[in-house]
Design a protein around this motif. Structure first.
Motif, PDB file in Angstrom:
ATOM      1  N   UNK A 137      14.474  12.446   5.695  1.00  0.00           N
ATOM      2  CA  UNK A 137      15.043  12.794   6.988  1.00  0.00           C
ATOM      3  C   UNK A 137      16.551  12.619   7.047  1.00  0.00           C
ATOM      4  N   UNK A 138      17.131  12.030   6.001  1.00  0.00           N
ATOM      5  CA  UNK A 138      18.579  11.845   5.929  1.00  0.00           C
ATOM      6  C   UNK A 138      19.171  12.886   4.978  1.00  0.00           C
ATOM      7  N   UNK A 139      20.269  13.484   5.385  1.00  0.00           N
ATOM      8  CA  UNK A 139      20.885  14.540   4.591  1.00  0.00           C
ATOM      9  C   UNK A 139      21.337  14.023   3.227  1.00  0.00           C
ATOM     10  N   UNK A 140      21.928  12.845   3.223  1.00  0.00           N
ATOM     11  CA  UNK A 140      22.409  12.237   1.985  1.00  0.00           C
ATOM     12  C   UNK A 140      22.522  10.735   2.202  1.00  0.00           C
ATOM     13  N   UNK A 141      23.007  10.028   1.177  1.00  0.00           N
ATOM     14  CA  UNK A 141      23.143   8.576   1.275  1.00  0.00           C
ATOM     15  C   UNK A 141      24.155   8.184   2.343  1.00  0.00           C
ATOM     16  N   UNK A 142      25.151   9.029   2.573  1.00  0.00           N
ATOM     17  CA  UNK A 142      26.136   8.750   3.613  1.00  0.00           C
ATOM     18  C   UNK A 142      25.517   8.718   4.997  1.00  0.00           C
ATOM     19  N   UNK A 143      24.541   9.588   5.244  1.00  0.00           N
ATOM     20  CA  UNK A 143      23.846   9.590   6.539  1.00  0.00           C
ATOM     21  C   UNK A 143      23.058   8.306   6.737  1.00  0.00           C
ATOM     22  N   UNK A 144      22.416   7.831   5.658  1.00  0.00           N
ATOM     23  CA  UNK A 144      21.682   6.568   5.726  1.00  0.00           C
ATOM     24  C   UNK A 144      22.641   5.407   5.958  1.00  0.00           C
ATOM     25  N   UNK A 145      23.788   5.424   5.281  1.00  0.00           N
ATOM     26  CA  UNK A 145      24.786   4.368   5.466  1.00  0.00           C
ATOM     27  C   UNK A 145      25.345   4.392   6.883  1.00  0.00           C
ATOM     28  N   UNK A 191       0.827  -1.212   0.000  1.00  0.00           N
ATOM     29  CA  UNK A 191       0.000   0.000   0.000  1.00  0.00           C
ATOM     30  C   UNK A 191       0.862   1.263   0.000  1.00  0.00           C
ATOM     31  N   UNK A 192       2.167   1.116   0.219  1.00  0.00           N
ATOM     32  CA  UNK A 192       3.070   2.261   0.217  1.00  0.00           C
ATOM     33  C   UNK A 192       3.479   2.602  -1.221  1.00  0.00           C
ATOM     34  N   UNK A 193       3.539   3.895  -1.526  1.00  0.00           N
ATOM     35  CA  UNK A 193       3.888   4.324  -2.881  1.00  0.00           C
ATOM     36  C   UNK A 193       5.316   3.939  -3.259  1.00  0.00           C
ATOM     37  N   UNK A 194       6.178   3.744  -2.241  1.00  0.00           N
ATOM     38  CA  UNK A 194       7.584   3.425  -2.523  1.00  0.00           C
ATOM     39  C   UNK A 194       7.835   1.935  -2.723  1.00  0.00           C
ATOM     40  N   UNK A 195       6.813   1.111  -2.524  1.00  0.00           N
ATOM     41  CA  UNK A 195       6.997  -0.342  -2.570  1.00  0.00           C
ATOM     42  C   UNK A 195       7.532  -0.797  -3.925  1.00  0.00           C
ATOM     43  N   UNK A 196       6.973  -0.268  -5.015  1.00  0.00           N
ATOM     44  CA  UNK A 196       7.407  -0.692  -6.349  1.00  0.00           C
ATOM     45  C   UNK A 196       8.872  -0.325  -6.586  1.00  0.00           C
ATOM     46  N   UNK A 197       9.273   0.848  -6.128  1.00  0.00           N
ATOM     47  CA  UNK A 197      10.659   1.288  -6.309  1.00  0.00           C
ATOM     48  C   UNK A 197      11.606   0.392  -5.515  1.00  0.00           C
ATOM     49  N   UNK A 198      11.266   0.116  -4.257  1.00  0.00           N
ATOM     50  CA  UNK A 198      12.128  -0.694  -3.394  1.00  0.00           C
ATOM     51  C   UNK A 198      12.241  -2.114  -3.927  1.00  0.00           C
ATOM     52  N   UNK A 199      11.093  -2.697  -4.335  1.00  0.00           N
ATOM     53  CA  UNK A 199      11.107  -4.080  -4.834  1.00  0.00           C
ATOM     54  C   UNK A 199      11.810  -4.219  -6.182  1.00  0.00           C
ATOM     55  N   UNK A 237      22.582   3.615  -4.160  1.00  0.00           N
ATOM     56  CA  UNK A 237      21.646   3.383  -5.260  1.00  0.00           C
ATOM     57  C   UNK A 237      20.205   3.509  -4.782  1.00  0.00           C
ATOM     58  N   UNK A 238      19.883   2.860  -3.662  1.00  0.00           N
ATOM     59  CA  UNK A 238      18.514   2.887  -3.153  1.00  0.00           C
ATOM     60  C   UNK A 238      18.117   4.299  -2.744  1.00  0.00           C
ATOM     61  N   UNK A 239      19.017   5.010  -2.109  1.00  0.00           N
ATOM     62  CA  UNK A 239      18.714   6.380  -1.696  1.00  0.00           C
ATOM     63  C   UNK A 239      18.414   7.251  -2.911  1.00  0.00           C
ATOM     64  N   UNK A 240      19.209   7.122  -3.974  1.00  0.00           N
ATOM     65  CA  UNK A 240      18.984   7.908  -5.193  1.00  0.00           C
ATOM     66  C   UNK A 240      17.663   7.519  -5.866  1.00  0.00           C
ATOM     67  N   UNK A 241      17.350   6.225  -5.857  1.00  0.00           N
ATOM     68  CA  UNK A 241      16.091   5.771  -6.450  1.00  0.00           C
ATOM     69  C   UNK A 241      14.896   6.382  -5.736  1.00  0.00           C
ATOM     70  N   UNK A 242      14.920   6.373  -4.411  1.00  0.00           N
ATOM     71  CA  UNK A 242      13.813   6.928  -3.637  1.00  0.00           C
ATOM     72  C   UNK A 242      13.758   8.445  -3.755  1.00  0.00           C
ATOM     73  N   UNK A 243      14.920   9.066  -3.839  1.00  0.00           N
ATOM     74  CA  UNK A 243      14.961  10.530  -3.986  1.00  0.00           C
ATOM     75  C   UNK A 243      14.351  10.972  -5.302  1.00  0.00           C
ATOM     76  N   UNK A 244      14.671  10.223  -6.376  1.00  0.00           N
ATOM     77  CA  UNK A 244      14.210  10.604  -7.718  1.00  0.00           C
ATOM     78  C   UNK A 244      12.909   9.921  -8.113  1.00  0.00           C
TER      79      UNK A 244
END
Length: 401
Positions: free
Chosen positions: A297-305, A267-275, A380-387
């Motif tokens: 909520x993360x400044x960049x992919x480095x913050x998520x990592x 039901x989440x809009x991001x599910x298709x992108x993540x999968x 890669x995942x962070x950029x996919x969700x961002x864009x």
């Protein structure tokens, strides 16, 4: 009558049954220190007391889990800001304050004082969306069910060793359902020898066990290897029967929970992108959303990592520079999500496997290469969700301005 302050900090040492709240002014002087029952009326009374003391209130808590859900929801609902002061910080800073004793009141004062002295040093907390809260509950419940399953299997195998070691060694009871079904009726070597391979095969086929003939042959062969009845066999056999029934019922509960996780996740809009990213199925994707929430909520992919413990931490001193080590403070579950996804993606042809093999060729061990791959996949995942873009093997084409 007390003077109304411009701004105060209220630190709360949170607990399941009750909390302790301490309010400090801009000079670090205590305005009030009180015990608060984990109840809506009492927490609302605390909020009103703080409002009477100051125009602006900064709340700080040391627990962000389920025990503080009500405590966090009420201030946020009243437009108040809440920050999270980690328990590790509170524990280390307590020694810098007067007195060796440890009390809830002292911990609450330390929390408030740290929030006062470090206004930008702690993460702000907010009430998560309903979908994220639901996924957190479902994934946490799944973790508990899996832990229960591991304990049941360990108990089952321990009892089987006391009945027939050969039968315990014959099957992987954590991966195969057929042997567990067999144990609901036949647990001892004598019983298995009595029924024989042919009748046991028929009995298993009626219960729709896959590979019934192989299961029956292995079980009877193990039973033939032991003619003696060990002490306590009858009682242990009853316990094995009970554990086998519990294990089958637990597997059904896990299956139902997994189905609910998948339905909620989709039901989440991001599910298709993540999968769309290799290795990220609905279960790992649901855990990712439950932990991360919104990647904005993360400044960049480095913050998520860094949150996942995949970014090295510098440990330089004097002339020693460039010395990095594995972080100690990170989210273990988030690290597991990226690690398991990388391991799954590495097993299939594609860019993830190519990257893994390249790292192995550079001399990295299996675990090191997987962690390196996991770190790369965070970007890669962070950029996919961002864009809002699905995964593609080829790099996206950058359009010239």
């Amino acid at each position: 009558m007390s003077t109304r302050q411009g701004r105060i900090w209220v630190g709360i040492d949170a607990g399941k049954g009750h909390h302790w709240a301490v309010a400090l002014d801009t000079d670090g002087e205590t305005l009030f220190s009180t015990k608060v029952i984990n109840d809506e009326a009492q927490i609302l009374a605390l909020i009103e007391t703080a409002r009477e003391r100051a125009n602006e209130i900064r709340w700080a808590v040391d627990i962000s889990g389920r025990a503080s859900t009500l405590l966090l929801a009420l201030p946020v609902a009243h437009g108040q800001s809440v920050v999270y002061v980690p328990g590790r910080t509170v524990n280390r800073m307590t020694g810098a304050y007067k007195g060796e004793g440890k009390t809830d009141a002292k911990d609450a004062r330390v929390i408030a004082d740290q929030a006062r002295m470090r206004p930008k040093g702690f993460a702000a907390l907010d009430t998560p969306p309903e979908l994220v809260t639901s996924l957190r509950g479902l994934t946490n419940y799944r973790t508990a069910l899996i832990a229960d399953r591991v304990r049941l299997i360990n108990r089952l195998r321990d009892l089987l060793v006391g009945i027939c070691p050969a039968l315990e060694r014959a099957f992987d009871y954590s991966a195969a359902k057929g042997p567990v079904i067999m144990l609901t009726e036949y647990q001892t070597p004598a019983a298995l020898r009595r029924i024989g391979v042919k009748r046991l095969t028929t009995w298993l086929e009626r219960r729709k066990v896959r590979g019934a003939a192989d299961v029956a042959a292995k079980a009877v062969e193990a039973a033939q290897a032991q003619q003696i009845a060990l002490p306590g066999e009858k009682r242990s056999a009853k316990l094995v029967c009970d554990l086998a029934h519990q294990l089958l019922a637990l597997d059904e509960r896990i299956k139902d929970n997994d189905r609910e996780i998948r339905e909620t996740f989709h039901t989440d809009d991001r599910a298709e992108i993540i999968e769309s990213m290799p290795g990220m199925g609905p279960i790992l994707g649901a855990e990712f959303i439950a932990i991360v929430g919104d990647v904005s909520g993360y400044r960049d992919a480095g913050s998520l990592a860094s949150h996942a413990g995949l970014a090295p931490v510098a440990r330089d001193s004097g002339r020693r520079t460039g010395n990095c080590h594995r972080p100690k403070r990170y989210n273990r579950r988030l690290r597991r999500v990226f690690y398991m996804a990388a391991q799954s993606a590495m097993m299939r042809p594609g860019p993830s496997r190519d990257y893994y093999l390249r790292k192995r060729g550079e001399g990295l061990l299996h675990t090191q290469a997987l962690l390196s791959l996991a770190r790369r996949r965070v970007d890669v995942l962070w950029a996919m969700l961002r864009d809002g873009r699905l995964f593609t093997s080829a790099p996206p084409v950058t359009q010239a301005a």
